[in-house]
Design a protein around this motif. Structure first.
Motif, PDB file in Angstrom:
ATOM      1  N   GLN A 569       0.907  -1.113  -0.020  1.00 21.17           N
ATOM      2  CA  GLN A 569      -0.096   0.075  -0.010  1.00 21.17           C
ATOM      3  C   GLN A 569       0.776   1.330  -0.181  1.00 21.17           C
ATOM      4  O   GLN A 569       0.118   2.364  -0.244  1.00 21.17           O
ATOM      5  CB  GLN A 569      -0.912   0.001   1.202  1.00 21.17           C
ATOM      6  N   LYS A 595      -4.182  -1.420   4.489  1.00 19.79           N
ATOM      7  CA  LYS A 595      -4.497  -0.144   4.133  1.00 19.79           C
ATOM      8  C   LYS A 595      -4.631   0.757   5.273  1.00 19.79           C
ATOM      9  O   LYS A 595      -4.434   1.901   5.204  1.00 19.79           O
ATOM     10  CB  LYS A 595      -5.676  -0.146   3.300  1.00 19.79           C
ATOM     11  N   ASP A 607      -7.290   1.859  -2.656  1.00 25.64           N
ATOM     12  CA  ASP A 607      -7.654   0.642  -2.174  1.00 25.64           C
ATOM     13  C   ASP A 607      -7.134  -0.699  -3.098  1.00 25.64           C
ATOM     14  O   ASP A 607      -6.484  -0.549  -4.006  1.00 25.64           O
ATOM     15  CB  ASP A 607      -9.252   0.329  -2.122  1.00 25.64           C
ATOM     16  N   TRP A 608      -7.327  -1.992  -2.408  1.00 24.56           N
ATOM     17  CA  TRP A 608      -6.571  -2.967  -3.225  1.00 24.56           C
ATOM     18  C   TRP A 608      -7.227  -3.374  -4.370  1.00 24.56           C
ATOM     19  O   TRP A 608      -6.249  -3.504  -5.532  1.00 24.56           O
ATOM     20  CB  TRP A 608      -6.850  -4.220  -2.369  1.00 24.56           C
ATOM     21  N   ASP A 648     -12.401  -0.234   8.521  1.00 26.67           N
ATOM     22  CA  ASP A 648     -13.345  -0.964   8.012  1.00 26.67           C
ATOM     23  C   ASP A 648     -13.767  -2.287   9.122  1.00 26.67           C
ATOM     24  O   ASP A 648     -12.898  -3.042   9.366  1.00 26.67           O
ATOM     25  CB  ASP A 648     -12.508  -1.693   6.549  1.00 26.67           C
TER      26      ASP A 648
END
Length: 804
Positions: A569, A595, A607-608, A648
């Protein structure tokens, strides 16, 4: 590589420990410890016997080679061929001794896991120990299997105690029940810890065994037990003379869970992306995957064919020490910047070596933005369209012209540089030779012009960033809301200045500059090369790959059989793409990151899924890890609060119970230092093997605290300013940016004030990283107004109960 075989006489504990040693354990615990002590004693006796036998065999081998050497020196000519053949055979045996899968078991640390299996068909019971080397059963019912190879090792990672198992081994099915599953710690020849579903047991310094209870390990129950109660103001989670017995966790291979084992043993080819919070084992999985691949296919995955890219120099040094313990030595471990700088030198491109550190922030964000990847692709497409247009114009109406264009289009899947060279070879050396001379000459003119320009990567870089209109159009179409008008103007002007300076230097660098002094006609020093931006390295390398189909050193494609990208990241998409395109055709890659631990905030990472798509991997599944093996439930609760809206809920980690997080507020630094000095001196006296990190926001603050604590005579104090960690017991004073990816027993966050950690996303990430470096206890010591990111109830608790 041969291993030195020596017979070691370990300190073997008695199979029947004294009653005093087990007095503190309940009956069940006494039985478990006694049984494991007995097993260890039997294994160590066998290992010692095995090593002694192997040593004698090797001594005999050496003697035979010496005798042959002497015999060859005086032998008749007709006997030489036979004697030399014997010598070669002995030399081959000598080269293999102690290497590969036959390497001996280490008597000081022979295994880390214990299974007892009952086979379904015959009802037979057998004990299997899991370690790093294999030792076969000699009739006593005990064997050690290599975790990387033996099929039965899967049972240790995939099944729990009392689970029924069914596995396919070598085209046959085996079934049974796991009657017993234990993790053990053996260090310096002594059994030191046992973890079982019934509880954890540890050997104290005084030689007595202790019951640590069931809360000593992470579990899916998550936080149902009582926290370790530590006296207010005391640093350290244990207060007896035995030291911190429950800190002696298993070696990392023993901690691998079912999910992690599945990721480690993924097929050789393909991309594995591991997402997990702090301490969840991302790097552990990545390193064990390297060890697993190297063991399975030593020829393909040899150390020199693998690359590990990490975030900082501290992690480089740490991993270099860890890999040999996994049986892998010689793998390149480096940071991205160090790797790219070294590779650019090997590519021998005509660019200056130095980079500037004064690049405007807007320019940095622009050059790291995913749009640059699209700009490169568009530039390459423009070049190809130009050469095709040139061919069409020159060949229009000429006999055989369509044949040339058809051949050019057949080569469309090749990289531009290869395509140009292949088309020209067809025209001059192959079927194109039969074309009319004028047609061939016209086509050759266009293809030679293309071949002359296609490999000029520096010229491509100048064209990419020297055209202000191209930059403005790209930002307007691909990132319309991410740069202000003034930032766009800054980007255009800066890039124009840099490209102009580089082209001028490249065109005139061999010309001497003359001083404008009528009294001195001596030539001046050579032209000073301009300094490019650090972000230009990735752009230039990506242009090289896009034009030539890879990076080539001395005419050979530079590639790796396996690549690990840790903390991905904090790399920008173009850097990840450059790394991925150095993978061989098998595309064996492991990407790990979190993240929530982002430290680079201008790299275009969102984001991924977006990073994977930008890097050309849109369909790679993300593998989440859900258990943290580092920080406790109490620490993770604080860390999640600090993240706020960035947290998250899907990323919640399961953690073991532990000591409460403590906040201590003071009016000034002097009071803080007085409090810390006493706490740290006491800790070092009680727990001399503890590792402690004192983390400030900025390096200057770390220097100030170090000097003050040094005056306070705190022992084993170290100032870390350039990631030069020793990884030894003691107290490291450093700033938060130094500790990414590292772990300490205790962490004290110094001055989490509103000035140091304001309510910004970047501050949330940094404070989260600081908090999650600890394995056992976290303190927040603040001289000033606390940051709003610190939970208010933690501050209120300090107001109600002052330290002491």
């Amino acid at each position: 590589m041969s291993e030195r075989l020596t017979s070691v006489a370990p300190e073997t504990p008695s199979a029947e420990p004294t009653a005093d040693a087990l007095a503190a354990l309940a009956e069940g615990g006494r039985d478990i410890v006694a049984e494991e002590l007995s097993i260890l004693e039997r294994i160590q006796a066998r290992v010692e016997e095995q090593l002694a036998t192997a040593t004698h065999q090797f001594e005999d081998l050496n003697s035979a080679m010496i005798e042959l050497r002497d015999e060859i020196a005086t032998a008749k000519e007709e006997d030489l061929a036979s004697l030399m053949d014997q010598m070669h055979q002995l030399a081959a045996l000598n080269a293999k001794r102690g290497s590969g899968r036959t390497a001996p078991v280490d008597p000081q640390n022979p295994y880390f896991g214990h299974l007892r299996l009952r086979e379904a068909r015959m009802g037979k019971l057998r004990d299997v120990l899991i370690g790093k080397r294999t030792m076969l059963d000699k009739g006593d019912g005990l064997s050690i299997v290599d975790w990387r190879n033996a099929p039965v090792s899967r049972l240790y990672y995939r099944y729990d105690e009392l689970d029924e198992y069914e596995e396919e081994f070598d085209d046959r099915s085996i079934e049974g029940t796991v009657l017993l599953r234990r993790s053990v710690v053996v260090g310096e020849g002594k059994l030191r810890r046992i973890d079982t579903p019934q509880g954890s047991f540890a050997l104290g310094r005084g030689g007595a065994w202790r019951d640590l209870g069931r809360e000593a390990r992470p579990s899916l129950a998550g936080g149902t037990g009582k926290a370790v109660r530590v006296p207010r103001g005391q640093l350290g989670v244990n207060n007896d003379l035995d030291g911190l017995a429950d800190k002696r966790l298993q070696e990392i291979t023993a901690l691998i869970d079912k999910q992690q084992f599945g990721l480690i043993t993924q097929p050789e080819s393909g991309v594995v992306l591991i997402q997990g919070g702090a301490g969840s084992g991302k790097t552990t999985v990545a390193l064990h995957r390297v060890a697993y691949l190297a063991f399975q296919d030593r020829r393909r995955f040899s150390p020199e064919k693998m690359l590990i890219v990490v975030f900082n120099e501290a992690l480089v040094e740490y991993i270099r020490h860890v890999l040999p313990s996994l049986g892998v030595e010689g793998v390149t471990v480096t940071t991205y910047r160090r790797w790219s700088a070294a590779l650019l030198r090997r590519l021998r491109l005509d660019i200056p070596a130095q980079r500037t550190d004064s690049t405007p922030e807007a320019v940095v964000r622009f050059k790291k933005h995913p749009m640059v990847l699209e700009m490169i692709a568009e530039l390459v497409a423009e070049d190809l369209a130009d050469v095709e247009r040139s061919l069409e114009d020159r060949l229009r109406g000429r006999p055989g012209g369509e044949q040339v264009l058809e051949q050019w289009r057949k080569l469309a899947k090749l990289p531009p540089s290869v395509r140009g060279h292949r088309a020209l070879r067809w025209l001059i050396e192959e079927d194109g030779r039969n074309l009319p001379a004028k047609t061939r000459a016209a086509a050759e003119t266009s293809l030679r012009a293309f071949r002359g320009s296609v490999d000029d990567v520096v010229g491509d870089w100048a064209e990419l960033f020297g055209d202000g209109r191209r930059i403005r159009n790209a930002i307007a179409s691909k990132a319309p809301d991410e740069f202000s008008d003034s930032e766009v103007n800054t980007i255009v002007k800066w890039c124009a200045k840099k490209t102009s300076a580089l082209i001028d230097w490249r065109d005139h660098k061999d010309e001497p500059n003359l001083r404008r002094d009528d009294d001195d006609d001596e030539p001046s020093s050579p032209r000073k090369p301009p300094r490019l931006d650090g972000e230009d390295d990735a752009v230039i390398m990506r242009l090289y790959q896009a034009k030539r189909g890879g990076l080539f050193v001395k005419g050979k494609r530079f590639e790796y059989e396996h690549i690990v990208i840790d903390e991905a990241q904090d790399l920008c998409p173009i850097e990840v793409r450059v790394l991925l395109d150095t993978a061989s055709a098998g595309r064996s890659v492991t990407i790990a990151g979190d993240k929530a631990q982002k430290m680079i905030f201008d790299n275009g990472f969102v984001d991924w899924p977006q990073l994977l798509e930008d890097a050309g991997l849109p369909h790679v599944a993300i593998q989440p890890l859900k258990i943290t093996y580092r920080s406790t439930r109490q620490v993770m609760a604080i860390a999640q609060h600090v993240l706020g809206h960035l947290h998250d809920p899907n990323d919640d980690l399961i953690a073991r119970d532990g000591a409460p997080v403590s906040y201590f507020g003071f009016s000034d630094m002097g009071e803080s230092v007085a409090f810390l000095g006493e706490a740290l001196r006491n800790l070092m006296q009680r727990e001399p093997t503890a590792s402690v990190a004192l983390l400030t926001r900025y390096p200057q603050q770390a220097e100030a605290y170090y000097e003050a604590l040094h005056i306070a005579e705190v022992p084993r104090l170290r100032l870390v300013s350039r990631q030069d960690f020793t990884f030894l017991p003691g107290i490291d004073v450093t700033d938060v940016r130094q500790v990414k990816g590292l772990e300490f027993d205790y962490v004290i966050v110094l001055d989490p004030t509103r000035q140091n950690y304001p309510v910004r996303d970047s501050a949330r990430h940094l404070l989260h990283i600081a908090c999650t470096r600890t394995a056992y206890q976290l303190w927040l010591v603040c001289s000033g107004r606390p940051s709003p990111l610190v939970p208010q109830d933690l501050i209120d608790e300090d107001d109600e109960q002052p330290p002491g």
